[in-house]
Each structure stands twice: as structure tokens, then as C-alpha cells.
Design a protein around this motif. Sequence first.
Motif, PDB file in Angstrom:
ATOM      1  N   ARG A 183       2.122   4.676  -1.291  1.00 46.94           N
ATOM      2  CA  ARG A 183       2.733   3.430  -0.847  1.00 46.94           C
ATOM      3  C   ARG A 183       1.993   2.229  -1.432  1.00 46.94           C
ATOM      4  O   ARG A 183       0.761   2.234  -1.523  1.00 46.94           O
ATOM      5  N   ASN A 184       2.726   1.229  -1.822  1.00 44.30           N
ATOM      6  CA  ASN A 184       2.116  -0.056  -2.143  1.00 44.30           C
ATOM      7  C   ASN A 184       2.053  -0.857  -0.852  1.00 44.30           C
ATOM      8  O   ASN A 184       3.074  -1.036  -0.176  1.00 44.30           O
ATOM      9  N   LEU A 185       0.882  -1.355  -0.490  1.00 41.90           N
ATOM     10  CA  LEU A 185       0.702  -2.054   0.779  1.00 41.90           C
ATOM     11  C   LEU A 185       1.098  -3.526   0.705  1.00 41.90           C
ATOM     12  O   LEU A 185       1.008  -4.246   1.688  1.00 41.90           O
ATOM     13  N   ASN A 186       1.517  -3.975  -0.475  1.00 40.02           N
ATOM     14  CA  ASN A 186       2.082  -5.317  -0.684  1.00 40.02           C
ATOM     15  C   ASN A 186       1.080  -6.451  -0.541  1.00 40.02           C
ATOM     16  O   ASN A 186       1.484  -7.618  -0.464  1.00 40.02           O
ATOM     17  N   THR A 187      -0.204  -6.162  -0.535  1.00 39.23           N
ATOM     18  CA  THR A 187      -1.203  -7.217  -0.348  1.00 39.23           C
ATOM     19  C   THR A 187      -1.941  -7.567  -1.631  1.00 39.23           C
ATOM     20  O   THR A 187      -2.547  -8.646  -1.722  1.00 39.23           O
ATOM     21  N   GLY A 188      -1.937  -6.657  -2.601  1.00 40.56           N
ATOM     22  CA  GLY A 188      -2.742  -6.850  -3.797  1.00 40.56           C
ATOM     23  C   GLY A 188      -4.186  -6.449  -3.610  1.00 40.56           C
ATOM     24  O   GLY A 188      -4.979  -6.506  -4.561  1.00 40.56           O
ATOM     25  N   GLU A 189      -4.541  -6.016  -2.414  1.00 35.59           N
ATOM     26  CA  GLU A 189      -5.919  -5.611  -2.137  1.00 35.59           C
ATOM     27  C   GLU A 189      -6.130  -4.161  -2.547  1.00 35.59           C
ATOM     28  O   GLU A 189      -5.197  -3.355  -2.545  1.00 35.59           O
ATOM     29  N   ASP A 190      -7.355  -3.828  -2.888  1.00 35.14           N
ATOM     30  CA  ASP A 190      -7.707  -2.467  -3.267  1.00 35.14           C
ATOM     31  C   ASP A 190      -7.600  -1.561  -2.041  1.00 35.14           C
ATOM     32  O   ASP A 190      -8.229  -1.827  -1.010  1.00 35.14           O
ATOM     33  N   THR A 191      -6.795  -0.507  -2.143  1.00 34.05           N
ATOM     34  CA  THR A 191      -6.593   0.374  -0.989  1.00 34.05           C
ATOM     35  C   THR A 191      -7.850   1.164  -0.628  1.00 34.05           C
ATOM     36  O   THR A 191      -7.903   1.754   0.446  1.00 34.05           O
ATOM     37  N   LYS A 192      -8.835   1.191  -1.512  1.00 36.06           N
ATOM     38  CA  LYS A 192     -10.103   1.858  -1.155  1.00 36.06           C
ATOM     39  C   LYS A 192     -10.883   1.019  -0.160  1.00 36.06           C
ATOM     40  O   LYS A 192     -11.728   1.539   0.576  1.00 36.06           O
ATOM     41  N   ASP A 193     -10.633  -0.276  -0.135  1.00 33.11           N
ATOM     42  CA  ASP A 193     -11.405  -1.178   0.716  1.00 33.11           C
ATOM     43  C   ASP A 193     -10.607  -1.759   1.873  1.00 33.11           C
ATOM     44  O   ASP A 193     -11.182  -2.329   2.801  1.00 33.11           O
ATOM     45  N   SER A 194      -9.267  -1.638   1.820  1.00 31.43           N
ATOM     46  CA  SER A 194      -8.450  -2.266   2.848  1.00 31.43           C
ATOM     47  C   SER A 194      -7.215  -1.421   3.123  1.00 31.43           C
ATOM     48  O   SER A 194      -6.599  -0.881   2.203  1.00 31.43           O
ATOM     49  N   SER A 195      -6.875  -1.302   4.391  1.00 33.93           N
ATOM     50  CA  SER A 195      -5.650  -0.608   4.785  1.00 33.93           C
ATOM     51  C   SER A 195      -4.618  -1.579   5.331  1.00 33.93           C
ATOM     52  O   SER A 195      -3.576  -1.166   5.838  1.00 33.93           O
ATOM     53  N   ARG A 196      -4.875  -2.864   5.204  1.00 34.41           N
ATOM     54  CA  ARG A 196      -3.948  -3.874   5.698  1.00 34.41           C
ATOM     55  C   ARG A 196      -2.660  -3.840   4.880  1.00 34.41           C
ATOM     56  O   ARG A 196      -2.687  -3.667   3.662  1.00 34.41           O
ATOM     57  N   SER A 197      -1.540  -3.979   5.553  1.00 37.60           N
ATOM     58  CA  SER A 197      -0.259  -3.997   4.856  1.00 37.60           C
ATOM     59  C   SER A 197       0.605  -5.129   5.386  1.00 37.60           C
ATOM     60  O   SER A 197       0.399  -5.608   6.504  1.00 37.60           O
ATOM     61  N   VAL A 198       1.564  -5.553   4.573  1.00 41.14           N
ATOM     62  CA  VAL A 198       2.532  -6.566   4.987  1.00 41.14           C
ATOM     63  C   VAL A 198       3.916  -6.109   4.544  1.00 41.14           C
ATOM     64  O   VAL A 198       4.066  -5.308   3.621  1.00 41.14           O
ATOM     65  N   VAL A 199       4.939  -6.616   5.193  1.00 45.24           N
ATOM     66  CA  VAL A 199       6.318  -6.334   4.808  1.00 45.24           C
ATOM     67  C   VAL A 199       6.696  -7.254   3.647  1.00 45.24           C
ATOM     68  O   VAL A 199       6.435  -8.452   3.687  1.00 45.24           O
ATOM     69  N   ALA A 200       7.276  -6.679   2.609  1.00 43.81           N
ATOM     70  CA  ALA A 200       7.718  -7.457   1.450  1.00 43.81           C
ATOM     71  C   ALA A 200       9.230  -7.647   1.498  1.00 43.81           C
ATOM     72  O   ALA A 200       9.980  -6.691   1.706  1.00 43.81           O
ATOM     73  N   HIS A 201       9.663  -8.878   1.303  1.00 48.27           N
ATOM     74  CA  HIS A 201      11.091  -9.178   1.200  1.00 48.27           C
ATOM     75  C   HIS A 201      11.464  -9.134  -0.281  1.00 48.27           C
ATOM     76  O   HIS A 201      10.942  -9.906  -1.089  1.00 48.27           O
ATOM     77  N   GLN A 202      12.363  -8.222  -0.649  1.00 49.99           N
ATOM     78  CA  GLN A 202      12.711  -7.988  -2.051  1.00 49.99           C
ATOM     79  C   GLN A 202      14.110  -8.514  -2.339  1.00 49.99           C
ATOM     80  O   GLN A 202      15.025  -8.385  -1.503  1.00 49.99           O
ATOM     81  N   ARG A 203      14.286  -9.070  -3.533  1.00 52.01           N
ATOM     82  CA  ARG A 203      15.593  -9.532  -3.995  1.00 52.01           C
ATOM     83  C   ARG A 203      15.884  -8.926  -5.362  1.00 52.01           C
ATOM     84  O   ARG A 203      15.041  -8.999  -6.267  1.00 52.01           O
ATOM     85  N   ILE A 204      17.050  -8.324  -5.516  1.00 50.78           N
ATOM     86  CA  ILE A 204      17.482  -7.702  -6.762  1.00 50.78           C
ATOM     87  C   ILE A 204      18.647  -8.527  -7.322  1.00 50.78           C
ATOM     88  O   ILE A 204      19.674  -8.699  -6.647  1.00 50.78           O
ATOM     89  N   PHE A 205      18.493  -9.017  -8.544  1.00 47.59           N
ATOM     90  CA  PHE A 205      19.469  -9.922  -9.140  1.00 47.59           C
ATOM     91  C   PHE A 205      20.413  -9.169 -10.070  1.00 47.59           C
ATOM     92  O   PHE A 205      20.017  -8.199 -10.739  1.00 47.59           O
ATOM     93  N   HIS A 206      21.664  -9.636 -10.116  1.00 46.94           N
ATOM     94  CA  HIS A 206      22.665  -9.039 -10.997  1.00 46.94           C
ATOM     95  C   HIS A 206      23.675 -10.116 -11.371  1.00 46.94           C
ATOM     96  O   HIS A 206      24.780 -10.182 -10.824  1.00 46.94           O
ATOM     97  N   ASP A 207      23.273 -10.979 -12.271  1.00 43.92           N
ATOM     98  CA  ASP A 207      24.113 -12.081 -12.732  1.00 43.92           C
ATOM     99  C   ASP A 207      23.919 -12.232 -14.237  1.00 43.92           C
ATOM    100  O   ASP A 207      23.086 -11.532 -14.820  1.00 43.92           O
ATOM    101  N   PRO A 208      24.669 -13.107 -14.908  1.00 45.27           N
ATOM    102  CA  PRO A 208      24.551 -13.205 -16.366  1.00 45.27           C
ATOM    103  C   PRO A 208      23.144 -13.531 -16.866  1.00 45.27           C
ATOM    104  O   PRO A 208      22.760 -13.097 -17.956  1.00 45.27           O
ATOM    105  N   GLU A 209      22.367 -14.289 -16.089  1.00 44.47           N
ATOM    106  CA  GLU A 209      21.004 -14.630 -16.504  1.00 44.47           C
ATOM    107  C   GLU A 209      20.009 -13.519 -16.166  1.00 44.47           C
ATOM    108  O   GLU A 209      18.947 -13.434 -16.774  1.00 44.47           O
ATOM    109  N   SER A 210      20.341 -12.694 -15.210  1.00 42.39           N
ATOM    110  CA  SER A 210      19.439 -11.619 -14.754  1.00 42.39           C
ATOM    111  C   SER A 210      20.246 -10.344 -14.581  1.00 42.39           C
ATOM    112  O   SER A 210      20.496  -9.904 -13.459  1.00 42.39           O
TER     113      SER A 210
END
Length: 228
Positions: free
Chosen positions: A190-217
Motif C-alpha cells: 500500500r502507498n500510505l499517501n504521505t511521502g514518508e518512508d514506511t520504515k520510519d512511519s506508519s501514518r496514512s492519509v486518504v487521497a482524493h484522486q481525479r482521473i481526466f479524460h478530455d482532449p487536453e488530458s
Amino acid sequence: WRGYEEWPVRGSREERWHLHANGILSREEPESSPPDEYDYDPKDPVPSIGGAILMPAVYGAGPRDQRAIEERQDVLVYTSEELSEDYTAIGPVYVTLYAASSAPDTDFVARLVDVYPDGRAMVVTDGIIRASARESYPAPGIIKPTQPTFIEPGEVYEYVIDLWATGLTFLEGHRIRVEVTSSSFPRWDRNLNTGEDTKDSSRSVVAHQRIFHDPESPSSVTLTVVES
């Protein structure tokens, strides 16, 4: 079985299927539309169901039905119309995603699925990319080792997800499907979404994801196909 003298197969070609609004997968170019959204919670990851046969048996590898996970709110599903004739894919498969996240680091998982007339959704192949490692995998089959580079929350980035390769004929009356999510556990950590090293931290946060599908993306899946 089929045997070939060359790889990729001589005469094969790439075909791109675009993600569209309302869960549609089509070879037509996308029109302007708002992105699809979901929340990825590392404390409730999407479970691994089937997949590459090189996985240990405990993962239940192979072509297994994905309908159970497709009902989750954190799995996006894009499906083609019924195929009017057999459609053979032999060669590399990759998904290009234009995506934004509320987190400084996260994962994106893409899965190619063969949908049967009776509704079964059998996994064909899948892949994953870590946002902070996106520059290390700039294209399918290319590895360019770099230091992790975190993303700017809310910014749109292009991610190329290598699903390796397959050899499969999607039969007449079947549908082609692409699933997009942010986890497949325990196959991938699992990616814990914090950017922290999982060897040193088990803190996690919920990530809000957006997937684009338009002419520019224009998010899409690219298949290598041959005449059936």
C-alpha cells in the motif's frame, strides 16, 4: 498456441482506446468532460483478485472474476460496446493516465479485463505506478533510475502504466474493460499517501484522486493487435 519469428509480431499495430465520461471505453477521441473521482484509503485497500500467473499461489493468480471489486467506490470502470468481431491483442499493453491527487505521493493501478456476455469480468493483465517514481518509468519497457520526485497536490500529471504484454482474443460479443484504482493488496504494498518512508512511519492519509479524460488530458489504454 501461436508461434512467431519476431517480437513484436510482424504486422502488428498499436490501437488506442480512450477513457470517456460515464464509464465508456471507445476508440473515439474524448470530448470535454469533468474528471472521474474517488478516494483511496490505505486502511481499506482494494484486495488482489487474480492477475499475473507468476504470483505466489496464495494470491489466487490467473484469470479471475473482478466483479466483486468493481462494486467498490474506489474502483473506476470503463467498458467498450460489444465487439462485432473477434479482436486479437498480442504484444505490449500500457495505460496512459492523466491524474491528480490530493497527496504528495500515491499509486495508480490499471487493469485490462475481458467482459463475457454473461457478465463475468476476467482479468487479463494489470500494472501499477508510484507517483514519486513516474520519471523512472517514462515509457513501457524503459527504466530510467531517478531519485523519487513527489507530486504537487492538485496538479495533473501524465502516468504511463506498463501492463507488460498479453496474447488474447477478445471474442465477438465480449467487451473490453479498463479498471483504474490505487491499490491491489497484498500483491503490491500500500502507498500510505504521505511521502514518508514506511520504515520510519506508519501514518496514512486518504487521497482524493481525479482521473481526466478530455482532449487536453486523453487517458487511454494502448493494445498491440493483429488480424484475428
